[in-house]
Design an enzyme around this catalytic site. Structure first.
Site, PDB file in Angstrom:
ATOM      1  N   TYR A  94       0.808  -1.224   0.000  1.00  0.00           N
ATOM      2  CA  TYR A  94       0.000   0.000   0.000  1.00  0.00           C
ATOM      3  C   TYR A  94       0.842   1.276   0.000  1.00  0.00           C
ATOM      4  CZ  TYR A  94      -3.832  -3.096   1.291  1.00  0.00           C
ATOM      5  OH  TYR A  94      -4.773  -4.090   1.309  1.00  0.00           O
ATOM      6  N   HIS A 110      -4.346   6.167  -1.186  1.00  0.00           N
ATOM      7  CA  HIS A 110      -4.956   6.073   0.146  1.00  0.00           C
ATOM      8  C   HIS A 110      -3.925   6.228   1.258  1.00  0.00           C
ATOM      9  CE1 HIS A 110      -9.017   5.624   1.328  1.00  0.00           C
ATOM     10  NE2 HIS A 110      -9.011   4.370   1.709  1.00  0.00           N
ATOM     11  N   TYR A 126      -6.192  -0.964   9.395  1.00  0.00           N
ATOM     12  CA  TYR A 126      -6.423  -0.474   8.044  1.00  0.00           C
ATOM     13  C   TYR A 126      -7.156   0.856   8.107  1.00  0.00           C
ATOM     14  CZ  TYR A 126      -4.381  -4.593   6.117  1.00  0.00           C
ATOM     15  OH  TYR A 126      -3.470  -5.555   5.776  1.00  0.00           O
ATOM     16  N   ASN A 148      -9.900   2.152   7.175  1.00  0.00           N
ATOM     17  CA  ASN A 148     -11.292   2.259   7.620  1.00  0.00           C
ATOM     18  C   ASN A 148     -11.477   2.007   9.114  1.00  0.00           C
ATOM     19  OD1 ASN A 148     -11.855   2.765   4.966  1.00  0.00           O
ATOM     20  ND2 ASN A 148     -12.822   0.791   4.567  1.00  0.00           N
TER      21      ASN A 148
END
Length: 182
Positions: A14, A19, A55, A57
């Site tokens: 990531y 993000h 993560y 969220n």
């Protein structure tokens, strides 16, 4: 005391995605982060900088307990995150208000019991279609976008330091009209 939260996802897969804008900004501050529970923390400049290892969220799982432990009210918290509603090259400070469906911000608001925290929103632009939002935010910047993204990260680094040293209003006045796109 203050808390600066860089939103992102853990792991090398990531690292360069849209993000992970919050992680990328905090990485530019030159701080020494240490693992503590579900986060990487750095204590500096009279406050705490955090990269949650949950993560994106589930960011609230880290932010809520840290805010309570350090006794930091929502208005002394800055969340740095990507924003599809802003074009690439723009950044904007926001104090409180709506969460625009951002699940990471919703998680933080639920954990704090407040939407009164500050945000530094980094424009990443819109996906090709609304259905591609998740894939878009988890994709890296295209090679032709990288020079502009580097300018955004450098400006955001300065914006975070401004917020730490001067507070919300002077920084919003200085950075909200900034457009780094050519």
């Amino acid at each position: 005391m203050f808390l600066v939260v860089g939103q992102g996802n853990p792991g090398p897969g990531y690292e360069r995605t849209r993000h992970n804008a919050g992680f990328q900004v905090l990485d530019r501050l030159g701080l020494e982060f240490r693992k503590r529970g579900e986060a990487l923390l750095a204590e500096a400049k009279g406050g705490v900088f955090v990269k949650p290892l949950t993560y994106y969220n589930a960011t609230g799982r880290v932010v809520g307990p840290l805010a309570r432990f350090y006794k930091i009210p929502p208005e002394r918290i800055l969340v740095v995150h990507d924003e599809m509603d802003l074009p690439l090259g723009r950044l904007r400070f926001k104090a409180g208000g709506g969460l625009a469906g951002n699940k990471g911000l919703i998680s933080i608001a639920e954990a704090l019991g407040s939407t009164g925290f500050h945000r530094l929103r980094l424009g990443i632009g819109k996906p090709p279609s609304p259905r591609e939002g998740a894939r878009y935010v988890l994709s890296p910047f295209r090679p032709e976008e990288l020079p502009l993204w580097e300018r955004v990260l450098e400006a955001a680094r300065g914006a975070v330091l401004c917020w730490v040293e001067e507070g919300f209003t002077p920084c919003a006045n200085r950075y909200n009209a900034l457009d780094l796109a050519p």
